[in-house]
Design a protein around this motif. Structure first.
Motif, PDB file in Angstrom:
ATOM      1  N   CYS A  33     114.365  54.279  -7.225  1.00 14.54           N
ATOM      2  CA  CYS A  33     113.366  53.822  -6.252  1.00 14.54           C
ATOM      3  C   CYS A  33     112.610  52.825  -6.635  1.00 14.54           C
ATOM      4  O   CYS A  33     112.387  51.725  -5.681  1.00 14.54           O
ATOM      5  CB  CYS A  33     112.587  55.105  -5.987  1.00 14.54           C
ATOM      6  N   LEU A  34     112.171  52.650  -8.020  1.00 13.51           N
ATOM      7  CA  LEU A  34     111.303  51.580  -8.416  1.00 13.51           C
ATOM      8  C   LEU A  34     112.121  50.416  -8.419  1.00 13.51           C
ATOM      9  O   LEU A  34     111.506  49.234  -8.039  1.00 13.51           O
ATOM     10  CB  LEU A  34     110.972  51.953  -9.816  1.00 13.51           C
ATOM     11  N   VAL A  35     113.151  50.389  -8.606  1.00 14.79           N
ATOM     12  CA  VAL A  35     114.113  48.990  -8.480  1.00 14.79           C
ATOM     13  C   VAL A  35     114.404  48.427  -7.308  1.00 14.79           C
ATOM     14  O   VAL A  35     113.989  47.661  -6.743  1.00 14.79           O
ATOM     15  CB  VAL A  35     115.436  49.259  -9.212  1.00 14.79           C
ATOM     16  N   LEU A  36     114.605  49.404  -6.314  1.00 15.94           N
ATOM     17  CA  LEU A  36     114.839  49.203  -4.690  1.00 15.94           C
ATOM     18  C   LEU A  36     113.403  48.670  -4.256  1.00 15.94           C
ATOM     19  O   LEU A  36     113.491  47.566  -3.333  1.00 15.94           O
ATOM     20  CB  LEU A  36     115.208  50.214  -4.040  1.00 15.94           C
ATOM     21  N   ILE A  37     112.066  49.126  -4.481  1.00 13.07           N
ATOM     22  CA  ILE A  37     111.050  48.708  -4.018  1.00 13.07           C
ATOM     23  C   ILE A  37     110.666  47.290  -4.528  1.00 13.07           C
ATOM     24  O   ILE A  37     110.351  46.280  -4.124  1.00 13.07           O
ATOM     25  CB  ILE A  37     109.789  49.488  -4.556  1.00 13.07           C
ATOM     26  N   SER A  41     110.366  43.729  -2.345  1.00 11.77           N
ATOM     27  CA  SER A  41     109.353  42.791  -2.289  1.00 11.77           C
ATOM     28  C   SER A  41     109.360  41.439  -2.918  1.00 11.77           C
ATOM     29  O   SER A  41     108.506  40.743  -2.689  1.00 11.77           O
ATOM     30  CB  SER A  41     107.859  43.785  -3.111  1.00 11.77           C
ATOM     31  N   THR A  42     110.741  41.382  -3.393  1.00 13.75           N
ATOM     32  CA  THR A  42     110.966  39.970  -4.059  1.00 13.75           C
ATOM     33  C   THR A  42     111.561  38.920  -2.884  1.00 13.75           C
ATOM     34  O   THR A  42     112.229  39.244  -2.104  1.00 13.75           O
ATOM     35  CB  THR A  42     112.235  39.927  -4.757  1.00 13.75           C
TER      36      THR A  42
END
Length: 129
Positions: A33-37, A41-42
């Motif tokens: 989830c952190l990687v997808l967020i 946002s990039t």
């Protein structure tokens, strides 16, 4: 009373096993989830620069896996001896496993060619400009 003791022990062991695997699954889910967020946002322009950086990390990973495979093949007798001392290898299996060094090298080589290196990288290296 003794008959319920092993059943209770098995049940608590099952719960500990499920909770440990559940904890690992939750950790992997949170990281994903952190990687997808972070990726969401990039900006799109930044993704190309990240891909170039990840390719460099991938190359380092390939070299590390090749070094690990070479170390396994070169120290095969010591690994089998250690496994025999720990009880992973039985006495009647010892000589067959020592003779299986070439087979282990072949399997590790095929693994390296198929997964970390991959057919696309091999084709790009030899056939594509």
């Amino acid at each position: 009373m003794n008959s319920q003791q092993p059943e209770k022990h098995n049940r608590s062991r099952l719960w500990r096993l499920l909770l440990s695997w559940g904890g690992y699954a939750l950790l992997v889910f949170c990281i994903a989830c952190l990687v997808l967020i972070w990726l969401a946002s990039t900006p799109p322009e930044g993704l190309e620069a990240m891909q170039d950086q990840l390719r460099q990390v991938l190359n380092i990973g390939i070299w590390l896996q090749c070094a690990a495979a070479a170390w396994i093949v070169l120290s095969w007798p010591q690994i089998i001896e250690w496994a025999r001392q720990k009880g992973f290898v039985l006495e009647h299996e010892y000589s067959r496993l020592l003779a299986a060094r070439k087979t282990a090298a072949l399997v590790l080589g095929l693994y390296l060619l198929m997964f970390p290196i991959g057919p696309a990288r091999i084709a790009h290296l030899f056939f594509l400009p």
